[in-house]
Design a protein around this motif. Sequence first.
Motif, PDB file in Angstrom:
ATOM      1  N   ILE A   1      11.356  -9.621  -3.626  1.00  0.00           N
ATOM      2  CA  ILE A   1      12.041  -8.326  -3.599  1.00  0.00           C
ATOM      3  C   ILE A   1      11.096  -7.185  -3.241  1.00  0.00           C
ATOM      4  O   ILE A   1      11.482  -6.226  -2.572  1.00  0.00           O
ATOM      5  CB  ILE A   1      12.736  -8.059  -4.960  1.00  0.00           C
ATOM      6  CG1 ILE A   1      13.502  -6.741  -4.934  1.00  0.00           C
ATOM      7  CG2 ILE A   1      11.742  -8.092  -6.101  1.00  0.00           C
ATOM      8  CD1 ILE A   1      14.579  -6.654  -3.871  1.00  0.00           C
ATOM      9  N   ASP A   2       9.826  -7.273  -3.652  1.00  0.00           N
ATOM     10  CA  ASP A   2       8.907  -6.169  -3.382  1.00  0.00           C
ATOM     11  C   ASP A   2       8.567  -6.076  -1.897  1.00  0.00           C
ATOM     12  O   ASP A   2       8.381  -4.973  -1.368  1.00  0.00           O
ATOM     13  CB  ASP A   2       7.639  -6.319  -4.218  1.00  0.00           C
ATOM     14  CG  ASP A   2       7.888  -6.029  -5.696  1.00  0.00           C
ATOM     15  OD1 ASP A   2       9.014  -5.598  -6.024  1.00  0.00           O
ATOM     16  OD2 ASP A   2       6.972  -6.241  -6.511  1.00  0.00           O
ATOM     17  N   TYR A   3       8.467  -7.208  -1.214  1.00  0.00           N
ATOM     18  CA  TYR A   3       8.226  -7.183   0.231  1.00  0.00           C
ATOM     19  C   TYR A   3       9.411  -6.547   0.944  1.00  0.00           C
ATOM     20  O   TYR A   3       9.253  -5.667   1.787  1.00  0.00           O
ATOM     21  CB  TYR A   3       8.003  -8.601   0.729  1.00  0.00           C
ATOM     22  CG  TYR A   3       7.790  -8.714   2.236  1.00  0.00           C
ATOM     23  CD1 TYR A   3       6.527  -8.538   2.786  1.00  0.00           C
ATOM     24  CD2 TYR A   3       8.845  -9.007   3.083  1.00  0.00           C
ATOM     25  CE1 TYR A   3       6.325  -8.648   4.158  1.00  0.00           C
ATOM     26  CE2 TYR A   3       8.656  -9.118   4.457  1.00  0.00           C
ATOM     27  CZ  TYR A   3       7.394  -8.939   4.988  1.00  0.00           C
ATOM     28  OH  TYR A   3       7.201  -9.049   6.348  1.00  0.00           O
ATOM     29  N   LEU A   4      10.609  -6.986   0.595  1.00  0.00           N
ATOM     30  CA  LEU A   4      11.797  -6.464   1.262  1.00  0.00           C
ATOM     31  C   LEU A   4      11.987  -4.978   0.978  1.00  0.00           C
ATOM     32  O   LEU A   4      12.476  -4.230   1.826  1.00  0.00           O
ATOM     33  CB  LEU A   4      13.028  -7.243   0.800  1.00  0.00           C
ATOM     34  CG  LEU A   4      14.260  -7.125   1.700  1.00  0.00           C
ATOM     35  CD1 LEU A   4      14.006  -7.785   3.041  1.00  0.00           C
ATOM     36  CD2 LEU A   4      15.483  -7.748   1.022  1.00  0.00           C
ATOM     37  N   THR A   5      11.572  -4.550  -0.208  1.00  0.00           N
ATOM     38  CA  THR A   5      11.713  -3.146  -0.578  1.00  0.00           C
ATOM     39  C   THR A   5      10.682  -2.272   0.126  1.00  0.00           C
ATOM     40  O   THR A   5      11.001  -1.210   0.670  1.00  0.00           O
ATOM     41  CB  THR A   5      11.571  -2.987  -2.103  1.00  0.00           C
ATOM     42  OG1 THR A   5      12.613  -3.725  -2.750  1.00  0.00           O
ATOM     43  CG2 THR A   5      11.644  -1.531  -2.514  1.00  0.00           C
ATOM     44  N   ALA A   6       9.429  -2.693   0.114  1.00  0.00           N
ATOM     45  CA  ALA A   6       8.344  -1.839   0.604  1.00  0.00           C
ATOM     46  C   ALA A   6       8.219  -1.833   2.121  1.00  0.00           C
ATOM     47  O   ALA A   6       7.824  -0.818   2.719  1.00  0.00           O
ATOM     48  CB  ALA A   6       7.017  -2.284  -0.010  1.00  0.00           C
TER      49      ALA A   6
ATOM     50  N   ASP B   1       2.265  -8.765  12.405  1.00  0.00           N
ATOM     51  CA  ASP B   1       2.285  -9.245  11.026  1.00  0.00           C
ATOM     52  C   ASP B   1       2.372  -8.055  10.091  1.00  0.00           C
ATOM     53  O   ASP B   1       1.944  -6.931  10.434  1.00  0.00           O
ATOM     54  CB  ASP B   1       1.042 -10.077  10.699  1.00  0.00           C
ATOM     55  CG  ASP B   1       1.237 -10.957   9.461  1.00  0.00           C
ATOM     56  OD1 ASP B   1       2.405 -11.203   9.093  1.00  0.00           O
ATOM     57  OD2 ASP B   1       0.231 -11.392   8.865  1.00  0.00           O
ATOM     58  N   THR B   2       2.916  -8.290   8.915  1.00  0.00           N
ATOM     59  CA  THR B   2       2.987  -7.302   7.844  1.00  0.00           C
ATOM     60  C   THR B   2       2.712  -8.006   6.540  1.00  0.00           C
ATOM     61  O   THR B   2       3.271  -9.074   6.284  1.00  0.00           O
ATOM     62  CB  THR B   2       4.380  -6.637   7.785  1.00  0.00           C
ATOM     63  OG1 THR B   2       4.669  -6.000   9.015  1.00  0.00           O
ATOM     64  CG2 THR B   2       4.428  -5.604   6.673  1.00  0.00           C
ATOM     65  N   ARG B   3       1.882  -7.396   5.703  1.00  0.00           N
ATOM     66  CA  ARG B   3       1.601  -7.960   4.389  1.00  0.00           C
ATOM     67  C   ARG B   3       1.573  -6.826   3.368  1.00  0.00           C
ATOM     68  O   ARG B   3       1.302  -5.671   3.722  1.00  0.00           O
ATOM     69  CB  ARG B   3       0.275  -8.731   4.370  1.00  0.00           C
ATOM     70  CG  ARG B   3       0.212  -9.852   5.400  1.00  0.00           C
ATOM     71  CD  ARG B   3      -0.956 -10.797   5.171  1.00  0.00           C
ATOM     72  NE  ARG B   3      -0.762 -11.594   3.975  1.00  0.00           N
ATOM     73  CZ  ARG B   3      -0.013 -12.709   3.934  1.00  0.00           C
ATOM     74  NH1 ARG B   3       0.613 -13.151   5.020  1.00  0.00           N
ATOM     75  NH2 ARG B   3       0.101 -13.390   2.817  1.00  0.00           N
ATOM     76  N   ILE B   4       1.873  -7.171   2.127  1.00  0.00           N
ATOM     77  CA  ILE B   4       1.827  -6.157   1.074  1.00  0.00           C
ATOM     78  C   ILE B   4       0.741  -6.514   0.070  1.00  0.00           C
ATOM     79  O   ILE B   4       0.355  -7.675  -0.077  1.00  0.00           O
ATOM     80  CB  ILE B   4       3.184  -6.007   0.350  1.00  0.00           C
ATOM     81  CG1 ILE B   4       3.585  -7.316  -0.346  1.00  0.00           C
ATOM     82  CG2 ILE B   4       4.264  -5.545   1.309  1.00  0.00           C
ATOM     83  CD1 ILE B   4       4.818  -7.186  -1.241  1.00  0.00           C
ATOM     84  N   ALA B   5       0.252  -5.489  -0.617  1.00  0.00           N
ATOM     85  CA  ALA B   5      -0.766  -5.661  -1.661  1.00  0.00           C
ATOM     86  C   ALA B   5      -0.502  -4.651  -2.755  1.00  0.00           C
ATOM     87  O   ALA B   5       0.127  -3.606  -2.529  1.00  0.00           O
ATOM     88  CB  ALA B   5      -2.166  -5.475  -1.085  1.00  0.00           C
ATOM     89  N   ASP B   6      -0.969  -4.956  -3.959  1.00  0.00           N
ATOM     90  CA  ASP B   6      -0.834  -4.015  -5.061  1.00  0.00           C
ATOM     91  C   ASP B   6      -1.664  -2.762  -4.768  1.00  0.00           C
ATOM     92  O   ASP B   6      -2.667  -2.816  -4.044  1.00  0.00           O
ATOM     93  CB  ASP B   6      -1.298  -4.656  -6.358  1.00  0.00           C
ATOM     94  CG  ASP B   6      -0.375  -5.788  -6.792  1.00  0.00           C
ATOM     95  OD1 ASP B   6       0.768  -5.846  -6.299  1.00  0.00           O
ATOM     96  OD2 ASP B   6      -0.803  -6.623  -7.620  1.00  0.00           O
ATOM     97  N   PRO B   7      -1.259  -1.625  -5.324  1.00  0.00           N
ATOM     98  CA  PRO B   7      -1.959  -0.364  -5.006  1.00  0.00           C
ATOM     99  C   PRO B   7      -3.454  -0.394  -5.297  1.00  0.00           C
ATOM    100  O   PRO B   7      -4.241   0.237  -4.587  1.00  0.00           O
ATOM    101  CB  PRO B   7      -1.244   0.662  -5.903  1.00  0.00           C
ATOM    102  CG  PRO B   7       0.101   0.083  -6.139  1.00  0.00           C
ATOM    103  CD  PRO B   7      -0.093  -1.403  -6.197  1.00  0.00           C
ATOM    104  N   ALA B   8      -3.859  -1.138  -6.332  1.00  0.00           N
ATOM    105  CA  ALA B   8      -5.276  -1.147  -6.704  1.00  0.00           C
ATOM    106  C   ALA B   8      -6.053  -2.262  -6.017  1.00  0.00           C
ATOM    107  O   ALA B   8      -7.275  -2.333  -6.168  1.00  0.00           O
ATOM    108  CB  ALA B   8      -5.408  -1.289  -8.223  1.00  0.00           C
TER     109      ALA B   8
END
Length: 872
Positions: free
Chosen positions: A493-498, A626-633
């Motif tokens: 869900i976080d990937y689809l959201t962000a 490509d797209t990837r997500i990471a935590d803010p910290a």
Amino acid sequence: MPISRRVLLSSVPAASLTALVAPLRARAADGPVPAGGAHGASADQAALVANTVAVFAGTAESNVRPEVAAKLTAIEATARARLAALGTAGAHQLFGGLTLGTSDTNLTTSFQYLYETALATRVPGAPGGPGSGLRDDVAVQRRVIDGLAFLYDGYYGDQAKGYYGNWFNWEIGISTHVTKTLLLLQDALAAYRPDLTAAFVAAMDAYLRNGKDGDVDLDSRFHTGANLADITTNRILQGAVLGDDARTSKAVADQLTVFATIDPYGLRHGVTDGFYADGSFIQHASVAYTGSYGTGLLSRVVQTVRMLDGTSHVQGDDLIGVVQGWIAEGFAPLIFEGWMTEIVKGRAISRTTTGYADVATVVEAVTGISAYASANDAAALAGYVRYVRQTSRAALDPVTFVSPTTVVRYADILADTSAPARDLVPAAHHAALNSMDRTVHRRPGYAFALARSSARISKYEYMSGENLLPWFQGDGAHYLYLTGQDQTRAYGIDYLTAVSPYGLAGVTAPVETRRSVPELYGTAWYDNPDQGFTASSESQNTYVYFPRATNALSGGATLGAYGTAAFVQSDDAAYAAERAGLLPDDFVVYRNADATKSWFMLDDEIVVLAAGVGDGAGRAVTTTLDTRIADPADPVTLTGRLRDGAPWSGTGTAPLAWLRYADAGQGTAVGYVFLDGFEDRRQPDRGHGRSGPRTTVALDTVARSRRVVRTSNPDTTVTKQVFAVRVEQAAGARPVSVAYALVPHASEARLRSYARGPLSVVANSTAAQAIRHRDLGLLAVNTFTAGPHHAERLSVEGPASVLLREDRRGVVSLAVADPTTQRDRITLVLRGRPLRAVTADDGVRVSRVPGGTRVEVTTRHAYGRSFTATLR
């Protein structure tokens, strides 16, 4: 220990299905059988009731096991919460907060709460043990029965007032909860309200408005696949409650039809929903849906097997073999380290509990069916359960299992070290699920999942306010899962959201702003009854909920553990219909951008070629590599080299030779090698201001509510670093071609080595795309247009996907597939020394021609599957 070959080849062909179904149809035709009558009906009904109670409430033996205590405690806690809500009900409510009369969802939930309360009163076990606090509580059972009567009298029994909202609630959702409640409280109902059971069953029949005469209609588009399994399971149990063997027999016969492998060239009842020979699963006629409806079907079928155990309704183990085949070929390739890939979830991709939770459902089903398998197959299934548990980053909680008895069997499997933990697919594996336009490529360390679409398969699914921004999910969107990573921090869900819906990994999209269905029309669907658009109409399905693409070419070939996929991007069915003047004036459609793409999936690399990338309408276009997500910290670093050899780091636009993304917080890295078509300052200008598109690297912090992708999600803000590497084309720019490689876990040294190979681009146009991998001795080709195509020593006639590998001894391995599914035959010529066939699939003919070897492959009715041959 692998699943036996017999199981992997197992299906129920039409003749075998008829042999299983015919006796049940005849048994049903006999009509209701009185208790103690023919066929041992009374004993069957008693077994059905006892088995069903065991499935949902457990047994005296299972419920004394310490592993089940938490499950039993949860059942009782849920029931007590429901009882408390009964005491807070206001006007037009049975449970506090669930107002009735206009909300079919609240009505369904009210029946669910009654079932959950009834369940706690039927849990067997030791006195004073976990979950025993409400056991056999007559007062509670009567409160449930009073609740049933309240709902029936005020909100359900009157057919003229019912059937608003979603058809599913009336034909499946409500019936599922009511039926199980009637079964659990069978004796209590007989003593307190004996009229309610027959009244409810009659009402449930009447609400089957997409059926026929209050029963299943196998020709109905609503009574297929997982939906059919749900409806028939309800009717099986209703027969047991009523003592109506004919109803049960008819329902079992109807459910058996879901076991038949779908033959696209010989559809039964016109149904395309179900499992295909290559492991694909489709629901809603054209949606790739293994990860949601598929898990529901698997779960329901396994429950039915358990319910019917010991009865005379189904004989033999053929059906068990079919289910094992689904698990090995349909589910296991899609599960990576306990996570269900995003590409097969339909609208469920936007829910907050997907991924690991989806796999928990599969694990429960595998655990359950293993009790009925042969010794060897049971060991393989148990080994798979252990493998999923050991590799998953989420601790699977058996409290989430439906059945307490499965909790016990799961605990026994984990404790039995004689069943080695082992996946059901090899560590190096390529699954071309072309029947649903999906591909999963796996190696130790990663899995690459790809979603395509075509005139056969939908671009996406939107429905009921779920998956609000879905437009490009079937346009080559990919998901690169890395080993050891908690996938909730990478996808879900976080990937689809962000991530922007226009910037999904792998997608080419026009630069524009689109609006969701609720934003466009003010409702969860396009409402225009005069033009045939209602909530569940075929027009709604075709143009709003799950529109298909309009391209014919989407497929690929498989050679051992290597694969290729080909895709021509197209507009969807709604845009084509609007252009043809078939849609109302206020119906909004969107035009797509243009691209022809290939994916060549190897060991260390996934090589992507894209040609004709642009827009016929002159809009700006973005292709996201490509797209990837990471935590803010998380400490994300971006390093690379320019094409002139200079070092580079950070974000911006530059002529890159390679780029490395690393997230030290998650211990992950991905490399990107820019092979061909990108700007190179060493090359002369080609007459349009530069020598190719430039690469843009971005790393942005995004904060967005999960509700943006699903109206019923909690309004929880997700904050993520969003990394993207993309190619941007200005409005009016000429179409371009680019080639690049994704390199999972790449080090900088590894990325530097690509300057010397082993990859080379052989062709990259809208007619043909091909690469060579020197170290593998592999030539991979996709062709897209009619006429001859040439790639090194290989000539191919017309559209095709081809993999050719030659070893050091001169042995040539070959795989050929028709990515259009429409060709009768494919012909290719391999120039050089003449070769003969050592092995060849049926349909492959090898002959010598002047200057080389001719291979003719009969692809008629192959539905995109690969044909292989070995030549020497």
